[in-house]
Motif scaffolding. Structure first.
Motif, short mmCIF file in Angstrom:
data_model
loop_
_atom_site.label_atom_id
_atom_site.label_comp_id
_atom_site.label_asym_id
_atom_site.label_seq_id
_atom_site.Cartn_x
_atom_site.Cartn_y
_atom_site.Cartn_z
N ALA A 68 36.17 28.44 -139.51
CA ALA A 68 35.62 28.49 -138.15
C ALA A 68 34.98 29.85 -137.87
CB ALA A 68 36.73 28.24 -137.14
N VAL A 69 33.94 29.80 -137.08
CA VAL A 69 33.27 31.03 -136.64
C VAL A 69 33.79 31.45 -135.26
CG1 VAL A 69 31.03 32.02 -135.98
CG2 VAL A 69 31.19 30.51 -137.98
N GLN A 70 34.09 30.47 -134.44
CA GLN A 70 34.57 30.74 -133.08
C GLN A 70 35.81 29.91 -132.80
OE1 GLN A 70 30.19 31.88 -131.15
NE2 GLN A 70 31.26 30.08 -130.42
N PRO A 71 36.92 30.22 -133.50
CA PRO A 71 38.15 29.43 -133.31
C PRO A 71 38.92 29.86 -132.06
CG PRO A 71 38.55 31.16 -134.90
CD PRO A 71 37.09 31.28 -134.51
N VAL A 72 39.67 28.92 -131.51
CA VAL A 72 40.57 29.24 -130.41
C VAL A 72 41.80 28.35 -130.51
CG1 VAL A 72 39.56 27.61 -128.73
CG2 VAL A 72 40.71 29.67 -127.92
N ILE A 73 42.94 28.90 -130.15
CA ILE A 73 44.19 28.15 -130.08
C ILE A 73 44.51 27.91 -128.61
CG2 ILE A 73 46.67 28.20 -130.51
CD1 ILE A 73 46.09 30.04 -132.90
N ILE A 74 44.78 26.64 -128.25
CA ILE A 74 45.29 26.33 -126.91
C ILE A 74 46.79 26.09 -127.04
CG2 ILE A 74 45.17 24.84 -124.90
CD1 ILE A 74 42.38 23.99 -125.74
N ALA A 75 47.58 26.98 -126.46
CA ALA A 75 49.04 26.84 -126.50
C ALA A 75 49.50 26.11 -125.24
CB ALA A 75 49.69 28.21 -126.59
N GLY A 76 50.18 24.99 -125.44
CA GLY A 76 50.63 24.19 -124.30
C GLY A 76 52.13 24.13 -124.19
N GLY A 77 52.60 23.10 -123.52
CA GLY A 77 54.04 22.94 -123.30
C GLY A 77 54.82 22.81 -124.59
N GLY A 78 54.17 22.31 -125.65
CA GLY A 78 54.84 22.21 -126.94
C GLY A 78 55.17 23.54 -127.56
N ASN A 90 41.20 31.32 -115.87
CA ASN A 90 40.26 32.42 -115.65
C ASN A 90 38.99 32.19 -116.46
OD1 ASN A 90 40.27 34.11 -118.28
ND2 ASN A 90 42.45 33.82 -117.88
N ALA A 91 37.95 32.93 -116.08
CA ALA A 91 36.62 32.70 -116.66
C ALA A 91 36.58 33.01 -118.15
CB ALA A 91 35.59 33.54 -115.91
N VAL A 92 37.34 34.01 -118.60
CA VAL A 92 37.29 34.41 -120.01
C VAL A 92 37.92 33.32 -120.88
CG1 VAL A 92 38.04 36.12 -121.70
CG2 VAL A 92 37.36 36.85 -119.40
N ALA A 93 39.12 32.91 -120.55
CA ALA A 93 39.79 31.86 -121.33
C ALA A 93 38.99 30.57 -121.29
CB ALA A 93 41.20 31.65 -120.81
N SER A 94 38.46 30.24 -120.14
CA SER A 94 37.70 28.99 -120.00
C SER A 94 36.44 29.02 -120.85
CB SER A 94 37.35 28.75 -118.53
OG SER A 94 38.54 28.65 -117.75
N VAL A 128 37.08 28.21 -124.62
CA VAL A 128 37.25 26.80 -124.96
C VAL A 128 35.92 26.06 -124.86
CG1 VAL A 128 38.53 24.70 -124.38
CG2 VAL A 128 39.63 26.91 -124.14
N LYS A 129 35.05 26.50 -123.97
CA LYS A 129 33.75 25.85 -123.82
C LYS A 129 32.81 26.19 -124.98
CE LYS A 129 33.87 25.87 -118.75
NZ LYS A 129 33.27 26.45 -117.53
N GLU A 130 33.07 27.29 -125.70
CA GLU A 130 32.16 27.74 -126.76
C GLU A 130 32.76 27.67 -128.15
OE1 GLU A 130 30.68 31.63 -125.82
OE2 GLU A 130 29.91 31.02 -123.85
N ASN A 150 34.34 22.27 -125.26
CA ASN A 150 33.09 22.12 -126.00
C ASN A 150 33.00 20.72 -126.61
OD1 ASN A 150 30.75 22.42 -127.44
ND2 ASN A 150 31.51 24.00 -128.80
N ARG A 151 31.97 19.99 -126.22
CA ARG A 151 31.78 18.63 -126.72
C ARG A 151 31.59 18.62 -128.24
NH1 ARG A 151 29.93 13.91 -124.31
NH2 ARG A 151 29.50 15.03 -122.36
N ASP A 152 31.03 19.69 -128.79
CA ASP A 152 30.70 19.73 -130.22
C ASP A 152 31.81 20.35 -131.06
OD1 ASP A 152 28.15 18.60 -129.75
OD2 ASP A 152 27.40 20.56 -129.13
#
Length: 562
Positions: free
Chosen positions: A206-216, A263-267, A270-272, A296-298
């Protein structure tokens, strides 16, 4: 060795076998045999409450804070039982392991329009993982074991056990009680090796990876595992809404909460992002509003979930892994060992970190520190005064929704919200349960004046049992979210939006608690510091500008324009 007991005695012995330390509840004639048995149970502290709903919130907070089951006992059938429904609905939305027990009319009176008769089996079925009605005294221990096992099995959630009067009164022979470890699941599933290898390859490329940490991650205390993976990838971690404490605030890879309420940074991340690792999150309503406006749809999505039906439910995934989130994170760290550094991905992370620091600085610089008190000024004051080890509980409503990502959660397990159910009147009672589970921690509950007015009677519960939390009432004299919608979408045609209340600081004193007041921003921090230090349950009544209203759910009123 078998022994003779009543059904009520057997129920309390079952609680003792489960090592239950607290029972929250309201006494009632339908369960007198059980309360009489609790009298002799010196290892269980009974917290008598003023409403079964708030008792359920206390059990919910206790469960979330302790990782054990929270127990609530409605002593009366009928109205005592129906009062549980709202609290159990909240617990179900939060996957909170609440064991709810309610008295029930004698079986011989069922279907006779008896006093306080309601079909409790049908009533609770939609708002619990499972509901049982105990048919005989000899089966009380069996169904109590089943209740705890079900509540604590993934995905966790509330259960309801109805105990008819005649079942509690009847005598029976009971065998020696079984220890919980003999009938409790002790393991969780790991990711399949082939899927782990595939996920590691996708993340490493990945070039622009992100981890979303949730309730799990949050509910399993898996912050260390999630961060070890983030560090192995050198990629940002965002948290799903309501889980801003999934990883510590101060970690350099933490971007805070994402989505419409983040917040705008975290959002933006995920959008990119080109690869999204959804680690223990459903990618549900509060994170995405179910639209690609917030993701991000893609992007290639790798979704790790313990609940298999959640995988790919709202967004198609490139790879779904049915497994425990922290376990999978550890597996991925091992699979990535020795992976080459990626200059492009590192640049993505470096840019995010600079943007994050600028955002935090701007958040402080742009806080409105004038009077009347504005939300941004209040939140800045709270950031400056709340202890780093504080547990913070939230209510629903516009001010608390703004506060969710405006405060700093320095350690995992610090934020307790009603976000998925959106329940007003949750925070104060939840905080009492959290404090019972973790008495050494300061507990601060944020509420609006409307929500606190719903539950203020539990001040006497706090005083009677020495449960010393601090409740900050953000008092704007209205139902803020709804008044904002009436202002923005209904031409200011206000109806039912305004709230009148007594001075909550003075009301607290009448209950035997301590009361503090802040009419100006300069008074906020000293009032909260004094409340934290007073050694009693405390209420801080903060006068917030009633015109500082914000419409969170603008999507709901697109049909009206504006």
């Amino acid at each position: 060795m078998a022994k003779q007991m009543s059904g009520g005695q057997a129920a309390v012995e079952a609680l003792q076998v489960e090592e239950v330390s607290h029972v929250f509840g309201l006494i009632g004639s339908a369960t007198m045999e059980m309360f009489d048995a609790l009298y002799d149970a010196s290892d269980i502290k009974f917290i008598g409450v003023h409403d079964e709903r708030t008792g359920t919130h206390m059990a919910d907070g206790f469960a979330r804070a302790s990782g054990k089951a929270g127990v609530v006992l409605a002593g009366q059938n009928g109205p005592g039982a129906t009062n549980l429904v709202t609290g159990l609905s909240q617990a179900k939305a939060a996957f909170s392991p609440v064991v709810s027990i309610a008295g029930m009319l004698a079986q011989g009176h069922i279907y006779r329009d008896a006093f306080q008769e309601v079909d409790q089996q049908a009533l609770f079925a939609p708002v619990t993982k499972k509901t049982w009605t105990t048919p005989s005294a000899d089966r009380v221990p069996e169904l109590m074991r089943e209740a705890f096992r079900t509540a604590l099995s993934p995905r966790m959630g509330p259960v309801q056990l109805n105990l008819p009067r005649d079942v509690l009164a009847a005598q029976a022979e009971f065998p020696e009680a079984q220890a919980p470890k003999g009938y409790r699941n002790m393991s969780v599933p790991a990711g399949h090796p082939e899927q782990i290898a595939q996920a590691a390859k996708m993340l490493a490329g990945a070039v622009q990876p992100v981890i979303i940490a949730g309730g799990g991650i949050k509910n399993t205390r898996g912050a260390g595992d999630a961060l070890a993976l983030a560090e192995a990838l050198n990629c940002p971690v965002v948290s799903s809404p309501g889980h801003g404490d999934a990883v510590p605030f101060g970690h350099p890879l933490n971007a805070g909460q994402m989505g419409p309420r983040g917040n705008a940074v975290a959002s933006r991340l995920v959008k990119e992002a080109d690869v999204i690792l959804a680690l223990g999150t459903r990618l549900g309503f509060n994170a995405t509003f179910y639209t690609y406006d917030n993701i991000n749809r893609d992007a290639q999505i790798i979704q790790v979930e313990l609940e298999p039906t959640a995988i790919g439910r709202f967004f198609p995934v490139a790879l779904g892994i049915w497994a425990d989130a922290p376990t999978t994170a550890r597996q991925l760290v091992d699979a990535l060992e020795g992976a080459a550094k990626r200059a492009e991905a590192d640049a993505w992370t470096k840019a995010f970190q600079a943007e994050r620091q600028a955002f935090l600085a701007t958040r402080d610089a742009e806080a409105v520190e004038t009077n009347p008190i504005q939300p941004s000024g209040l939140f800045k004051a709270l950031r400056g005064v709340l202890p780093k080890d504080a547990a913070i509980t939230m209510d629903a409503g516009t001010l608390c929704l703004q506060a969710t990502d405006a405060l700093n959660y320095h350690q995992p397990g610090s934020l307790f919200t009603p976000l998925d159910f959106g329940l007003v009147g949750f925070s104060f009672a939840c905080g009492l349960g959290v404090k019972c589970a973790q008495p050494e921690r300061p507990v601060v509950s944020l509420m609006g004046d409307g929500g606190f007015g719903m539950t203020v009677s539990e001040l006497s519960t706090a005083v009677d049992h020495g449960i010393n939390t601090v409740t900050v009432v953000m008092n704007n004299k209205c139902w803020g979210a709804e008044k904002a919608y009436q202002r923005d979408f209904f031409n200011g045609r206000y109806i039912g939006a305004d709230v009148s209340s007594p001075p909550f600081d003075k009301l607290a004193e009448l209950y035997g608690a301590k009361g503090f007041r802040a009419d100006t921003l300069a008074e906020v921090a000293p009032a909260i510091e004094a409340a934290l230090a007073c050694g009693k349950p405390a209420v801080v009544d903060v006068a917030v500008d009633p015109n500082a209203l914000y419409s969170f759910r603008r999507d709901s009123f697109k049909h009206r324009g504006g």
